[in-house]
Motif scaffolding. Sequence first.
Motif: not given
Length: 301
Positions: A189-193
């Motif tokens: 998992a992560g997040s976009e800018p």
Amino acid sequence: MSTVIRFSPDLGRWLTHNLNAGQAPHALVATMLKQGMNERAAQAIVAAYVDARQRGAAMPADAIELPDEASSRPVARLAPGTRILAADREIVVHSRGEDPVFAALGNVVDADECKGIIEMARPRLKPSTLVDPTSGRDVVSDKRASWGMFFRLGENDLVARLDRRLSALMNLPLENGEGLQVLYYPSGAGSEPHYDYLAPTNAANRESIARSGQRVSTLVTYLNDVQDGGQTVFPQLGLAVSPIRGNACYFEYTDENGRVDTRSLHASAIVTRGEKWVMTKWMRERRFVAAGEVARPFAGL
């Protein structure tokens, strides 16, 4: 001293159209750079248009005034020095930047506090949402595969202690802080800018800004060690902060005149091994009043 930067009305109309369509400011700067424009001029022109939209003012027609770099440098809210006394704890400043204001911090929370926050947050986690720029509604998005929850300001003894400490560290009144947010990123998992300041592109954001002012600063505190990945990445600054338990990443993006800094664009890199827990504190220009809350004098904690 200042420099006047002139540009074609067509560029102004292009910027207005694309900002209204939801295009990210950094993407517009990138396009202008590909067309051969000077980087500082491109960033200043886009920032002027973003600022005008924030304030509901008229867009620049064909010129902006660019202050000299020394006079335009922001004044940090974060206290100076290599160590900062924040209520009950001495915070270590590992590194900092002046323009934009940024700091990598250590000793923000201890191991027991990290464990306590995670244990209280875990049963309350829900799929994280993003604010739809058109409607202002919170929507679940594949751009952020995390889980999250919010504590109320001063909800219990531990939360109240952390609210006081982080408010002292961020050098703004306790009442200006939004409730602590906890985010959990499983492996992959992560997040976009994205930006933390509120774009006034929908009624919900405009009403929130009217109640509490703009967000001005963010503190992201890491609650566990991540085996690999999960850095807080600032693509326009070439910075990446490693998620190490007890450390934090601090940054400011709204000046005393309410102008926002698009260089605060940031993201969470994908967690490639292990999991990631973070605690976020956002500060406002004035007392934070949540939607539906009746404004009243702040009683303190």
